[in-house]
Design a protein around this motif. Structure first.
Motif, PDB file in Angstrom:
ATOM      1  N   ALA A 211       0.825  -1.212   0.000  1.00  0.00           N
ATOM      2  CA  ALA A 211       0.000   0.000   0.000  1.00  0.00           C
ATOM      3  C   ALA A 211       0.858   1.259   0.000  1.00  0.00           C
ATOM      4  O   ALA A 211       0.445   2.309  -0.522  1.00  0.00           O
ATOM      5  CB  ALA A 211      -0.928  -0.006   1.204  1.00  0.00           C
ATOM      6  N   GLY A 212       2.057   1.167   0.574  1.00  0.00           N
ATOM      7  CA  GLY A 212       2.939   2.330   0.642  1.00  0.00           C
ATOM      8  C   GLY A 212       3.641   2.660  -0.655  1.00  0.00           C
ATOM      9  O   GLY A 212       4.339   3.691  -0.743  1.00  0.00           O
ATOM     10  N   TRP A 213       3.458   1.830  -1.679  1.00  0.00           N
ATOM     11  CA  TRP A 213       4.144   2.073  -2.943  1.00  0.00           C
ATOM     12  C   TRP A 213       3.522   3.201  -3.763  1.00  0.00           C
ATOM     13  O   TRP A 213       4.159   3.735  -4.655  1.00  0.00           O
ATOM     14  CB  TRP A 213       4.168   0.800  -3.782  1.00  0.00           C
ATOM     15  N   GLY A 214       2.266   3.549  -3.493  1.00  0.00           N
ATOM     16  CA  GLY A 214       1.641   4.621  -4.275  1.00  0.00           C
ATOM     17  C   GLY A 214       0.181   4.822  -3.916  1.00  0.00           C
ATOM     18  O   GLY A 214      -0.485   3.888  -3.438  1.00  0.00           O
ATOM     19  N   ASP A 215      -0.313   6.030  -4.142  1.00  0.00           N
ATOM     20  CA  ASP A 215      -1.714   6.339  -3.837  1.00  0.00           C
ATOM     21  C   ASP A 215      -2.682   5.600  -4.752  1.00  0.00           C
ATOM     22  O   ASP A 215      -3.861   5.441  -4.416  1.00  0.00           O
ATOM     23  CB  ASP A 215      -1.967   7.848  -3.956  1.00  0.00           C
ATOM     24  N   ASN A 216      -2.195   5.176  -5.926  1.00  0.00           N
ATOM     25  CA  ASN A 216      -3.063   4.475  -6.875  1.00  0.00           C
ATOM     26  C   ASN A 216      -3.030   2.956  -6.697  1.00  0.00           C
ATOM     27  O   ASN A 216      -3.591   2.221  -7.507  1.00  0.00           O
ATOM     28  CB  ASN A 216      -2.687   4.827  -8.317  1.00  0.00           C
ATOM     29  N   VAL A 217      -2.407   2.484  -5.614  1.00  0.00           N
ATOM     30  CA  VAL A 217      -2.249   1.053  -5.386  1.00  0.00           C
ATOM     31  C   VAL A 217      -3.421   0.496  -4.585  1.00  0.00           C
ATOM     32  O   VAL A 217      -3.805   1.047  -3.550  1.00  0.00           O
ATOM     33  CB  VAL A 217      -0.935   0.754  -4.636  1.00  0.00           C
ATOM     34  N   TYR A 218      -3.972  -0.617  -5.081  1.00  0.00           N
ATOM     35  CA  TYR A 218      -4.921  -1.435  -4.335  1.00  0.00           C
ATOM     36  C   TYR A 218      -4.221  -2.746  -3.994  1.00  0.00           C
ATOM     37  O   TYR A 218      -3.530  -3.316  -4.833  1.00  0.00           O
ATOM     38  CB  TYR A 218      -6.176  -1.724  -5.150  1.00  0.00           C
TER      39      TYR A 218
END
Length: 249
Positions: A84-91
């Motif tokens: 989840a910490g890899w990007g705001d667009n990550v699910y």
């Protein structure tokens, strides 16, 4: 029939080939991406995190789902927070259970409380949908992936189930329903009719988007030409008196 412009369902590309993903990223019809460990293995991915970060750097503005791959819930939770910490667009994709058939619902509830965007995956029953929605409703943005294609593989019609799932999901404001594992292009239009928010599709299905609305008489002739051309290319021959059925290179 509907045109592609009439569709309300969002089309997400399902795959783990970076070059392919970037090609599809250039297509405005593709509004998001999903991956899973099986697709990554088929694509020859060896470094999970490096691959994910490269993709997210190239595709920073469309939803992308990456899946945990532990069978232990504590480790799943740790992986989920890392991903989840890899990007705001990550699910973060969480399977509905582990391999021991132990429910992931408690984990999903904790992650939702922590604000993690979740894509609950490998779902195939309405009971699963109901249980998941109970812990996802009113939380952060989330998706529920119902594997309609795999349901169809068992000889069951997935359409009634997907229609009921869509009704359940519409009772929430933050959850989207994904028609997962489609088997043919028609499934995109079925998903749209059912009120699904998203359908995932591999590139072999997405390539058929150019056929939408094609004249069937023209398509029939194209098929005849294909058979004829392939017979010629193969050098097939049948000896007849009139020699009218001989095919040579």
């Amino acid at each position: 029939m509907k045109s592609l412009a009439d569709l309300k369902v969002q089309i997400f590309a399902d795959g783990a080939d970076k070059a392919q993903m970037l090609r599809l990223y250039a297509n405005p019809l593709i509004q998001g991406f999903t991956t899973n460990p099986t697709l990554m293995r088929k694509a020859g991915i060896r470094d999970y995190q490096a691959f994910a970060r490269e993709v997210l750097e190239a595709i920073p503005d469309r939803p992308i789902s990456f899946e945990v791959f532990s069978d232990d819930f504590a480790e799943m939770e740790a992986q989920a927070h890392l991903i989840a910490g890899w990007g705001d667009n990550v699910y973060v994709k969480i399977p509905i259970s582990n391999t021991k058939a132990q429910s992931s619902i408690p984990l999903i509830s904790r992650l939702a409380t922590d604000g993690v965007k979740i894509n609950v995956t490998a779902m195939m029953t309405l009971d699963q949908v109901h249980e998941v929605l109970e812990v996802l409703a009113d939380g952060p943005p989330a998706c529920v992936s119902v594997f309609a294609g795999r349901i169809a593989d068992t000889g069951r019609d997935p359409v009634p189930l997907m229609a009921e799932a869509a009704q359940q999901v519409r009772q929430t404001s933050n959850v989207q329903l994904i028609w997962a594992s489609p088997r043919e292009l028609l499934n995109i239009f079925q998903a749209d009719d059912m009120g699904c928010h998203i359908i995932t599709a591999t590139e072999d299905i997405l390539k058929k988007l150019t056929l939408v609305g094609k004249d069937l008489d023209e398509y029939s002739l194209d098929t005849v030409k294909m058979f004829y051309s392939d017979a010629l290319s193969a050098g097939f021959q049948l000896e007849t008196k009139a020699a009218t059925t001989a095919f040579r290179k």
